[in-house]
Scaffold this active site. Structure first.
Site, PDB file in Angstrom:
ATOM      1  N   GLY A 107       0.815  -1.202   0.000  1.00  0.00           N
ATOM      2  CA  GLY A 107       0.000   0.000   0.000  1.00  0.00           C
ATOM      3  C   GLY A 107       0.853   1.259   0.000  1.00  0.00           C
ATOM      4  N   SER A 108       0.393   2.248   0.691  1.00  0.00           N
ATOM      5  CA  SER A 108       1.045   3.564   0.653  1.00  0.00           C
ATOM      6  C   SER A 108       2.376   3.619   1.376  1.00  0.00           C
ATOM      7  CB  SER A 108       0.098   4.616   1.246  1.00  0.00           C
ATOM      8  OG  SER A 108      -1.078   4.722   0.468  1.00  0.00           O
ATOM      9  N   THR A 109       2.768   2.539   2.061  1.00  0.00           N
ATOM     10  CA  THR A 109       4.051   2.577   2.783  1.00  0.00           C
ATOM     11  C   THR A 109       5.238   2.732   1.846  1.00  0.00           C
ATOM     12  OG1 THR A 109       4.172   0.154   2.786  1.00  0.00           O
ATOM     13  CG2 THR A 109       3.168   1.214   4.713  1.00  0.00           C
ATOM     14  N   ILE A 110       5.081   2.391   0.566  1.00  0.00           N
ATOM     15  CA  ILE A 110       6.210   2.531  -0.362  1.00  0.00           C
ATOM     16  C   ILE A 110       6.239   3.906  -1.038  1.00  0.00           C
ATOM     17  CG2 ILE A 110       6.230   0.057  -0.852  1.00  0.00           C
ATOM     18  CD1 ILE A 110       5.119   0.891  -3.708  1.00  0.00           C
ATOM     19  N   LYS A 111       5.290   4.764  -0.723  1.00  0.00           N
ATOM     20  CA  LYS A 111       5.228   6.063  -1.403  1.00  0.00           C
ATOM     21  C   LYS A 111       6.496   6.898  -1.226  1.00  0.00           C
ATOM     22  CE  LYS A 111       0.204   6.533  -1.749  1.00  0.00           C
ATOM     23  NZ  LYS A 111      -1.014   7.228  -1.255  1.00  0.00           N
TER      24      LYS A 111
END
Length: 629
Positions: A326-330
């Site tokens: 999810g957004s943790t790699i943004k």
């Protein structure tokens, strides 16, 4: 008058008798000479050979198992111990009727069909004659007394003491330490048969398996005198075994148990790493199981309960669980966009709540349906604006994103001593063409930009990625061993065997180092900004945190439908994720939290991470959460 006829010829008989006596004497003499010659051959010529055979029958060389090395945490607390275990054993050579003996023992102690089945299998796998075979482990004092009182009618049966592994903290550490179990035929083929001649246990999982060579030690020997039945009468000589080395891990038991308490009742995983060294401080996967059940052999009933549990306690989520990040790699995607000049930190993008590749094409929805309005990089990270990442991901394409994710350890196992860690895979144009026989579409890049689609990562990989961010690109490999110790509390002696060495990934070097500040400032805004998604979790913090929330869909929803957690079954709800490091100025901890079907990363995973960071940085081990699974 007729002549008298003589009935016997005494002279002839005397001659015959004398001849026979001479012949018999010669035969006896020849036999005596043969016997004397044979005795001379055996006693003189073959003396050395038969003396050695006789000595071998009377004196035997027996292997002596070494004591297995102990395992301590970073503070010298014992995590894996050796305890005496009493078992009833049988010596086949002294037992005339095995079935009758087993029946007699069954009247004295409780024996299951599985106990007897395992005993017969071990009996077939004996490595040498006169080797006793265990029937049942863990005898109670009462059972020992019953058997001892009946020794006179149970030849070949005896109670033996042995050191076996014991894990005092049970399920708390099983997914980090692993466990030992009875050695099997396949494992015997892979080890030195001489060194394992007297060993019955071997590391099966985790640290116990990886450092087996170090923990096992070196076999010893004793020369014993035996009677005609093979029983030991006395020990003539002894060469003591070399005990296995004691090792100290980087795990902190207090932090490990506290983290486990935060996850109670949940299917979740947490991995915490010290950024400067790569030492793993905590590795938790819940639910767990008691490793002591496996040491001497788990019962069918207990194993079936673990295997069939819907919560999968045997599954190591921290090392083997693959989750959409999810957004943790943004933050990594943002670095890729900045370094490829796709966008600048100040440039703003309009977010109406969706993104379209073509004016009449599919709408890729933002999590905030009304949109965030005009957002720059800092806003996009702080508010986790999907639309900003849709646009930059579509513009730069898959190649830069895949390249940067790979530099941060995605799709690889970079750990040094975690044998169960999986690599997963790194989505790329080439990967999809080879694996799926399909081209890479623009929509794939859009999904990848927010950590959805094909990408899955383990909690260990998420924590590793966060560690590299905390180090501003400097790589250290995650590991659990600090070194060898002689006494608890000693300074660990470094240990770096060849089998532990892996090529260290190259440091992440940016063309514009200032981009580190831009991305990390955005992560700080997630925690401390007025509109940060995890601002509540960071409220009142005495130190600055850089973090990123994430929410990963488990089931798809229609394009224009709204996500309603209450309408979904609990196991169909979104996964909650969160990554962070702190303090920002001098990172002491980097961690990743994944809670299966936990909902939002900001509401579920971030508060757990805050508790872990407070415990490590401030020594605050009070659980301030009201965790409701």
């Amino acid at each position: 008058m007729a002549p008298v006829e003589r009935l016997k010829n005494y002279s002839q008989e005397s001659i015959t008798f004398t001849s026979r006596v001479i012949i018999a004497f010669i035969c006896v003499l020849l036999l005596m000479l043969v016997l004397i010659g044979r005795v001379y051959y055996l006693q003189v010529i073959e003396h050395d050979r038969y003396a050695a055979i006789s000595e071998k029958n009377r004196v035997q060389l027996q292997p002596v198992a070494p004591r297995r090395g102990l395992i301590y945490d970073r503070n010298g607390i014992l995590l894996a111990d050796n305890r005496p275990n009493f078992s009833v054993t049988l010596l086949k050579e002294e037992i005339q009727d095995m079935d009758s003996t087993l029946a007699a023992l069954g009247e004295m102690i409780e024996l299951s069909e599985r106990d007897i089945e395992r005993f017969r299998r071990r009996l077939q796998q004996r490595r040498r004659p006169y080797e006793s075979v265990p029937l049942k482990f863990g005898l109670s004092e009462e059972e020992i007394a019953r058997i001892s009182l009946n020794y006179h009618r149970l030849p070949g049966v005896q109670v033996e003491a042995d050191l076996i592994r014991y894990y005092p903290y049970g399920p708390s550490l099983v997914h980090a330490l692993g466990y030992v179990g009875r050695i099997n035929e396949q494992e015997l083929k892979k080890v030195d048969p001489i060194n394992y001649a007297a060993t019955h246990y071997i590391g099966k999982l985790g640290i116990e398996r990886f450092y087996e060579e170090l923990l096992h030690g070196q076999v010893g020997y004793q020369k014993v005198e035996t009677n005609a039945r093979g029983r030991i009468m006395r020990v003539l000589e002894r060469e003591d075994p070399v005990p296995g080395r004691d090792i100290q891990l980087s795990l902190d038991l207090h932090l490990q148990q506290f983290t486990e308490s935060l996850l109670e009742g949940r299917r979740a995983a947490v991995v915490a790493i010290e950024p400067a060294t790569g030492e793993i401080l905590a590795l938790v996967s819940t639910p767990g199981y008691d490793p002591n059940l496996f040491v001497t052999g788990i019962s069918s009933r207990d194993y079936s309960a673990l295997r069939d549990s819907i919560d999968l306690p045997l599954f190591n989520r921290a090392l083997r669980g693959g989750y959409p990040p999810g957004s943790t790699i943004k933050p990594v995607i943002a670095l890729a966009a900045l370094e490829t000049d796709t966008i600048t930190p100040e440039k703003k993008i309009w977010d109406p709540g969706y993104y379209q590749i073509n004016p009449n094409g599919r709408r890729y929805r933002d999590w905030k349906r009304v949109g965030h309005g005009w957002v720059n990089l800092n806003d996009a990270l702080a508010q986790s604006c999907d639309t900003w990442f849709y646009e930059v991901g579509h513009k730069m394409g898959v190649d830069p994103m895949s390249d940067f994710l790979g530099r941060f350890g995605v799709g690889a196992d970079t750990s040094l001593d975690l044998p169960e860690a999986i690599t997963s895979f790194l989505p790329s144009r080439e990967w999809k063409e080879n694996d799926r026989r399909l081209p890479w579409y623009p929509g794939d890049s859009i999904n990848l930009s927010i950590g959805q689609g094909f990408l899955v990562m383990t909690p260990l990989q998420l924590a590793t990625m966060t560690m590299v961010l905390a180090n501003r690109g400097r790589w250290v490999q995650p590991h659990m061993l600090q070194g060898l110790v002689t006494e608890p509390g000693d300074t660990p002696e470094p240990y770096d065997p060849i089998y532990r060495r892996k090529p260290k990934p190259a440091d992440v070097e940016l063309k514009t180092p200032a981009h580190w500040d831009a991305v990390i400032d955005g992560m700080v805004a997630v925690m401390h900004g007025p509109r940060g998604t995890a601002r509540r979790a960071a409220a009142g913090s005495s130190y600055r945190i850089a973090g990123k929330t994430g929410t990963a869909q488990v089931v798809g929803i229609a394009q224009d439908a709204e996500y309603d957690a209450e309408a979904l079954a609990e196991r169909h709800r979104d996964h909650a994720l969160f990554v962070a490091f702190a303090p920002v100025e001098d990172p002491q901890i980097a961690l990743a939290v994944v809670v299966e079907n936990g909902g939002g990363g900001s509401s579920t995973a971030a508060p757990i991470a805050r508790e872990v960071m407070d415990a490590w940085l401030l020594g605050d081990y009070n659980n301030d959460l009201q965790v409701k699974p």
